[in-house]
Motif scaffolding. Structure first.
Motif, PDB file in Angstrom:
ATOM      1  N   LEU A 256      51.034  77.011  10.030  1.00 49.32           N
ATOM      2  CA  LEU A 256      50.305  77.758  11.066  1.00 49.32           C
ATOM      3  C   LEU A 256      51.201  78.805  11.713  1.00 49.32           C
ATOM      4  CD1 LEU A 256      48.351  74.810  12.722  1.00 49.32           C
ATOM      5  CD2 LEU A 256      47.404  76.635  11.290  1.00 49.32           C
ATOM      6  N   GLY A 257      52.497  78.509  11.753  1.00 47.94           N
ATOM      7  CA  GLY A 257      53.459  79.466  12.315  1.00 47.94           C
ATOM      8  C   GLY A 257      53.616  80.690  11.412  1.00 47.94           C
ATOM      9  N   ALA A 258      53.515  80.456  10.108  1.00 46.26           N
ATOM     10  CA  ALA A 258      53.701  81.561   9.143  1.00 46.26           C
ATOM     11  C   ALA A 258      52.400  82.338   8.897  1.00 46.26           C
ATOM     12  CB  ALA A 258      54.188  80.979   7.806  1.00 46.26           C
ATOM     13  N   MET A 259      51.289  81.808   9.379  1.00 49.03           N
ATOM     14  CA  MET A 259      49.982  82.401   9.062  1.00 49.03           C
ATOM     15  C   MET A 259      49.854  83.891   9.422  1.00 49.03           C
ATOM     16  SD  MET A 259      47.459  81.436   7.328  1.00 49.03           S
ATOM     17  CE  MET A 259      47.443  79.665   7.156  1.00 49.03           C
ATOM     18  N   PRO A 260      50.393  84.360  10.582  1.00 55.49           N
ATOM     19  CA  PRO A 260      50.269  85.806  10.882  1.00 55.49           C
ATOM     20  C   PRO A 260      50.912  86.691   9.807  1.00 55.49           C
ATOM     21  CG  PRO A 260      50.879  84.610  12.837  1.00 55.49           C
ATOM     22  CD  PRO A 260      50.969  83.633  11.702  1.00 55.49           C
ATOM     23  N   VAL A 261      52.021  86.234   9.241  1.00 57.05           N
ATOM     24  CA  VAL A 261      52.691  87.016   8.177  1.00 57.05           C
ATOM     25  C   VAL A 261      51.781  87.063   6.944  1.00 57.05           C
ATOM     26  CG1 VAL A 261      54.729  87.140   6.699  1.00 57.05           C
ATOM     27  CG2 VAL A 261      54.938  86.289   9.056  1.00 57.05           C
TER      28      VAL A 261
ATOM     29  N   ALA B 207      52.723  80.246  21.663  1.00 56.61           N
ATOM     30  CA  ALA B 207      51.924  79.024  21.478  1.00 56.61           C
ATOM     31  C   ALA B 207      52.575  78.105  20.446  1.00 56.61           C
ATOM     32  CB  ALA B 207      50.513  79.399  21.023  1.00 56.61           C
ATOM     33  N   THR B 208      53.081  78.680  19.366  1.00 53.95           N
ATOM     34  CA  THR B 208      53.722  77.881  18.308  1.00 53.95           C
ATOM     35  C   THR B 208      54.958  77.173  18.853  1.00 53.95           C
ATOM     36  OG1 THR B 208      52.967  79.561  16.758  1.00 53.95           O
ATOM     37  CG2 THR B 208      54.611  78.044  15.946  1.00 53.95           C
ATOM     38  N   LEU B 209      55.732  77.909  19.662  1.00 55.30           N
ATOM     39  CA  LEU B 209      56.953  77.317  20.249  1.00 55.30           C
ATOM     40  C   LEU B 209      56.599  76.190  21.223  1.00 55.30           C
ATOM     41  CD1 LEU B 209      60.036  77.538  20.475  1.00 55.30           C
ATOM     42  CD2 LEU B 209      59.674  79.111  22.407  1.00 55.30           C
ATOM     43  N   VAL B 210      55.628  76.438  22.107  1.00 49.45           N
ATOM     44  CA  VAL B 210      55.251  75.423  23.102  1.00 49.45           C
ATOM     45  C   VAL B 210      54.668  74.187  22.411  1.00 49.45           C
ATOM     46  CG1 VAL B 210      53.742  74.939  25.073  1.00 49.45           C
ATOM     47  CG2 VAL B 210      54.886  77.146  24.904  1.00 49.45           C
ATOM     48  N   ALA B 211      53.863  74.388  21.349  1.00 51.51           N
ATOM     49  CA  ALA B 211      53.294  73.253  20.607  1.00 51.51           C
ATOM     50  C   ALA B 211      54.416  72.393  20.024  1.00 51.51           C
ATOM     51  CB  ALA B 211      52.382  73.762  19.487  1.00 51.51           C
TER      52      ALA B 211
ATOM     53  N   LEU C  43      43.710  72.943   8.419  1.00 51.71           N
ATOM     54  CA  LEU C  43      45.050  72.405   8.716  1.00 51.71           C
ATOM     55  C   LEU C  43      45.057  71.771  10.100  1.00 51.71           C
ATOM     56  CD1 LEU C  43      47.422  75.243   7.410  1.00 51.71           C
ATOM     57  CD2 LEU C  43      47.278  72.894   6.549  1.00 51.71           C
ATOM     58  N   GLY C  44      44.372  72.422  11.050  1.00 52.74           N
ATOM     59  CA  GLY C  44      44.280  71.874  12.404  1.00 52.74           C
ATOM     60  C   GLY C  44      43.576  70.528  12.407  1.00 52.74           C
ATOM     61  N   ALA C  45      42.521  70.428  11.599  1.00 50.93           N
ATOM     62  CA  ALA C  45      41.778  69.161  11.530  1.00 50.93           C
ATOM     63  C   ALA C  45      42.668  68.062  10.946  1.00 50.93           C
ATOM     64  CB  ALA C  45      40.534  69.352  10.674  1.00 50.93           C
ATOM     65  N   VAL C  46      43.431  68.407   9.912  1.00 47.69           N
ATOM     66  CA  VAL C  46      44.350  67.421   9.314  1.00 47.69           C
ATOM     67  C   VAL C  46      45.430  67.037  10.324  1.00 47.69           C
ATOM     68  CG1 VAL C  46      46.020  67.035   7.456  1.00 47.69           C
ATOM     69  CG2 VAL C  46      43.914  68.294   6.988  1.00 47.69           C
TER      70      VAL C  46
END
Ligand code: HEM
Length: 142
Positions: free
Chosen positions: A77-82, A42-46, A101-104
């Motif tokens: 958001l990409g680093a969030m799982p870590v 999802a991060t890559l496609v976004a 962060l999504g809202a911003v």
């Protein structure tokens, strides 16, 4: 690919990004792997769709500051799982921070702060405003 295609892909990939992030936040460590993979996709496609949109709106050359803000949000958001793996006790706070962060990110996409003539406010001419609610059609008396 059309602008519309990229935008649907961009927003749909963000849905998957946030869904997988929530699943990672609240699933047991041995159940996280498939969600981490979906989050990565999802991060890559976004990212790809986001740059497709940048090209479609002709912003690749100028590369506006709002796009940089979005990339910083995307990196977080990409680093969030870590971060979630390192701080499992803060799952709820980290997820709420991700939604913020999504809202911003969404605000930045719609309003493009810092860009001249970013967003034209849609003006509805008075002649186009609906005058009054149409009268309820009377059921013909039998
Ligand atoms: C690599 C990072 C990103 C780039 C390059 C990017 C770029 C873009 C661009 C160019 C648009 C179209 C703007 C327009 O139609 O005028 C867009 C739309 C959008 N982006 Fe992103 N974006 C990125 C990441 C994100 C992130 C992380 C979020 C939120 C979590 C996000 C949320 C949105 C939303 C909601 C829209 C649709 C806005 C609308 O309906 O006009 N984007 N993005």
């Amino acid at each position: 690919m059309s602008y519309q295609f990229y935008k649907v892909l961009h927003v749909a990939s963000l849905f998957l990004l946030f869904t997988s992030l929530a699943a990672i936040a609240f699933s047991a460590a041995d159940k996280r792997k498939p969600w981490a993979a979906l989050h990565g996709i999802a991060t890559l496609v976004a990212f790809v769709a986001g740059f497709g949109l940048l090209a479609k709106i002709g912003a690749m050359k100028a590369f506006p500051s709002w796009a940089v803000v979005k990339i910083v949000i995307w990196l977080a958001l990409g680093a969030m799982p870590v971060i979630l793996r390192k701080k499992p006790g803060m799952a709820l706070q980290l997820l709420l921070a991700s939604v913020l962060l999504g809202a911003v990110g969404s605000y930045t996409a719609v309003n493009k702060p810092g860009q001249q003539a970013a967003v034209e406010e849609v003006q509805v001419a008075p002649s186009e405003m609906p005058t009054e609610t149409p009268p309820a059609t009377e059921t013909p008396a039998n």
